[in-house]
Design an enzyme around this catalytic site. Sequence first.
Site, mmCIF file in Angstrom:
data_model
loop_
_atom_site.group_PDB
_atom_site.id
_atom_site.type_symbol
_atom_site.label_atom_id
_atom_site.label_comp_id
_atom_site.label_asym_id
_atom_site.label_seq_id
_atom_site.Cartn_x
_atom_site.Cartn_y
_atom_site.Cartn_z
ATOM 1 N N ASP A 427 0.858 -1.178 0.000
ATOM 2 C CA ASP A 427 0.000 0.000 0.000
ATOM 3 C C ASP A 427 0.893 1.227 0.000
ATOM 4 O OD1 ASP A 427 -2.305 -1.234 0.094
ATOM 5 O OD2 ASP A 427 -2.758 -0.930 2.202
ATOM 6 N N THR A 429 -0.358 4.572 1.420
ATOM 7 C CA THR A 429 -0.625 5.375 2.602
ATOM 8 C C THR A 429 -0.291 4.634 3.880
ATOM 9 O OG1 THR A 429 -2.429 6.265 1.345
ATOM 10 C CG2 THR A 429 -2.376 6.821 3.676
ATOM 11 N N ASP A 749 -4.357 -2.720 4.922
ATOM 12 C CA ASP A 749 -4.871 -2.258 6.200
ATOM 13 C C ASP A 749 -6.391 -2.251 6.234
ATOM 14 O OD1 ASP A 749 -5.254 -0.273 4.428
ATOM 15 O OD2 ASP A 749 -4.093 1.244 5.478
#
Length: 1138
Positions: A427, A429, A749
């Site tokens: 990912d 972020t 996440d």
Amino acid sequence: MGDMANNSIAYSGVKNAVKETNHGDFGVTLAELRSLMELRAADALHKIQECYGDVHGICAKLKTSPNEGLSGNPADIERREAVFGKNFIPPKKPKTFLQLVWEALQDVTLIILEIAAVVSLGLSFYQPPGGNESLCGSVNVGEEEEESEAGWIEGAAILLSVVCVVLVTAFNDWSKEKQFRGLQSRIEQEQKFTVIRGGQVIQIPVADIIVGDIAQVKYGDLLPADGVLIQGNDLKIDESSLTGESDHVKKSLDRDPMLLSGKKQDGAVENRNKAKAQDGAAMEMQPLKSEDGGDGDEKDKKRSNLPKKEKSVLQGKLTKLAVQIGKAGLLMSAITVIILVLYFVIDTFWVQKRPWLAECTPIYIQYFVKFFIIGVTVLVVAVPEGLPLAVTISLAYSVKKMMRDNNLVRHLDACETMGNATAICSDKTGTLTMNRMTVVQAYINEKHYKKIPEPEAIPEKTMAYLVTGISVNCAYTSKILPPEKEGGLPRHVGNKTECALLGLLLDLKRDYQDVRNEIPEEDLYKVYTFNSVRKSMSTVLKNSDGSFRIFSKGASEIVLKKCFKILSANGEPKVFRPRDRDDIVKTVIEPMASEGLRTICLAFRDFPAGEPEPEWDNENDIVTGLTCIAVVGIEDPVRPEVPDAIKKCQRAGITVRMVTGDNINTARAIALKCGILNPGEDFLCLEGKDFNRRIRNEKGEIEQERIDKIWPKLRVLARSSPTDKHTLVKGIIDSTVFEQRQVVAVTGDGTNDGPALKKADVGFAMGIAGTDVAKEASDIILTDDNFTSIVKAVMWGRNVYDSISKFLQFQLTVNVVAVIVAFTGACITQDSPLKAVQMLWVNLIMDTLASLALATEPPTESLLLRKPYGRNKPLISRTMMKNILGHAFYQLVVVFTLLFAGEKIFDIDSGRNAPLHAPPSEHYTIVFNTFVMMQLFNEINARKIHGERNVFEGIFNNAIFCSIVLGTFIVQLISTIPTSRLKFLKEAGHGTQKEEIPEEELAEDVEEIDHAERELRRGQILWFRGLNRIQTQIRVVNAFRSSLYEGLEKPETRSSIHNFMTHPEFRIEDSEPHIPLIDDTDAEDDAPTKRNPTPPPSPNRNNNNAADGAIHLTAGRRNKSATSSSPGSPLHSLETSL
């Protein structure tokens, strides 16, 4: 609470509550709540209306307030727990230590060893009847009673080694399980849920939720308990784990207010949701949140560790190797036994032409048993039973250490799989960036501000839209709190992007909290929460005059397409045409994105009061025709340590790909900053739409060949949906473009990352930002959400692999040498030069301790300088094979030189061709000691497996290794010291060890004392005790005097006390109190057996209380040799006890 609105739940009914009779003074019993929770949709609504009026009626009966929640008074909480029970499911009982021991005993190798040990033990207690031994060939049976009485040691030693291995394995499993439970409870304690108590929104551990609590549910939550919806916006729930339906179920007050806890029931009998809750993801709140008051059913998430993908790479390779080694060992041991038996049979019955006599059978059987034991010994040595131990120790050690490196390992094999990883899909972020968003640029009133404008520069009207729009259209759970430490940064709570927007208001000297106090969350008319499909969020407000206003925010290119107007320089809306939109994209959005900023567009729309109320469920008609307020650029700075970590990965042969929901320009800019893309390289950056178009055929089906054309060059996948991420991961794993199958690690996440995390070889979930669902699907949890921790995991993974390889290199060298020595020794000299007990010492100490020493080597940065091994590369590389064979060759040369020429080199007696149970000889002691010392130093060589020159590099970093090598060295020395040197042992009444007696000089005189004499002295003390027995002994000696052992005066057996006794006759005279030494007269007759014809009379050190005994031992002249004492005679037992 949801991104937008709290969804509240009232709790009703708890799992293991038993006391149904006493329902305190509540207006509802546990049984009623339970039956209510078993109903669905319309039935449930009907029941609520019939029994309670409405949801508020339930709240009243449970004595809780829908707005204030419970009082939080401890007495009230205790009473509720007593009446309704706790929100907790007792964990499954752990396996007992004995069960683990039983499981460890199932190992095939160990079973073979156990059988061998039992057979060996049984036979050591079997005493064959003595026959006419002269007829049974050169079977030296009478002579080694002492050894046969010690025969049990061998079987016992094998059993002891089995016990050790079993206990170590069981203890390892036990501590692993204990560690895992600790980890479990840590995860569960960390799992908190938001409830309202006394009007305050607080987070409490899931197990503390009680019936009557009002809970707030937000996007991505796992429901911690069953409950009833009080108020919610756009709440959808994934009930697939209960119903098997994959579609999300809409929940609302007027249709279906029943919310079931996201939990698979693990063995609890009464299952509130009659549908069987299968294993699998617990219930997720899909796109939205909702205030829900559930009932306290804890979702026991971590309960079932679903069997992970296929067997881990290393385990597969090890199993294969162990089987191969086992087969080879079995073959060698079988050949050894066959050759020994044939040699014996041919020599005895063919060459010596002896008949098979019935009375000799027991003696022959003993021989065959000895051969069998030698065969078993060869097998025992060949099978590397230290291997499973090394793997377990290595993994357990790594997992423990990885905790310090912020890797919380949920599945043991993930640790080692990570060492083989060839691709990481990360990912952006929070993993590559710091996830601390701040607005740094803005386009407001047709002006592009490169930094935040002064509040005065913005017209009042625009400012009002901006303040209300941001305050209301951000989840009320997102807030900015003052810093914990003075001078620190303000704390961002909730969604980070929303916090950036709220921060923008604070920078513009406005307070969002005032607006929120004026418009509380329950006054929001309708909320379309953010999800990965919409990529926007909208909130509807109803004005006092009956008109509606909707505020919307989201990805700039998506929201701008829906804008038909824009606020002009003076704050008035003006027409916004597609041409203007293209201008803004070119001049504002793309430049912002190319600097790595995430662009968000804010907009609104008014619905006048006169018109009929719009159809709110038809979202596309509502969120359109918007007026653009502003476009802001949010920066999420790259973590400073990430570029370096990515360089390490690339050097280690691991491709890092970024998969993000962000705009492609932003993603590309961040990828350049991180070093995922380097200028001038030919790599692909695709958007999700484009990626999908390229991998699907005309029918819209995904084709592996098409994916294979894309993924090797793909580095950035932007604006991707969770399905794209899953498709990419699956495509890479299933690909056959390269001969090695790719091993893929994925970070995630969000709730929607679950499938990709499950599919990947190793799934990393974020410990801080990750949702429960993501953690549930993962193998390793990154407790600091940092990409560098993934690099640490790679290092540890490779280290596990290397530790096992080091151990194998060491182990196989020992095995090859020991097997060949035992095999050739047995075939040439009919006895293995290394006895079974010695082999087991080598096996137990070397294997078990070496596995500990080599498995705990700490990882070094140099592990990241090589490419991954891949799935198909053999465990033993060419370099290792070279090391194993080279070292084995050198060791064999040394051992065979000592074995066949040692007696000449050291001028000692040969230990070869000893009779059946002959006692230990110096010769073989030297062979054994040399063998062990070579292994010990080879353990240091084994520390390097990639052909490095310096084997000592970093040796002191591993204290365990140093202490084990040193410890083994000392124990080995002690075990071979002759007991004559250990005075204190004798004083305690112990004499000669059966261990070997190396040659040494006596201090008083350089001349050596004859062995027999030394043996004699050693025994003297104990001989007192046997006074009477010795007299009997002499009679026996006289009776058996015969020519039976005439031909056996071989020098090599001289070290035994028996041979000394075959010559001299012992006379015991009571008259003289002193103890003279052996007569000189002896020398002439016994020249062959003496090295010093006149041994010097040295004082007798052992003679502590000889004087009182008043014994005189004289050796008289004898021409005929006397046989050694008969079996079972005192002298035999005497020496054994010594």
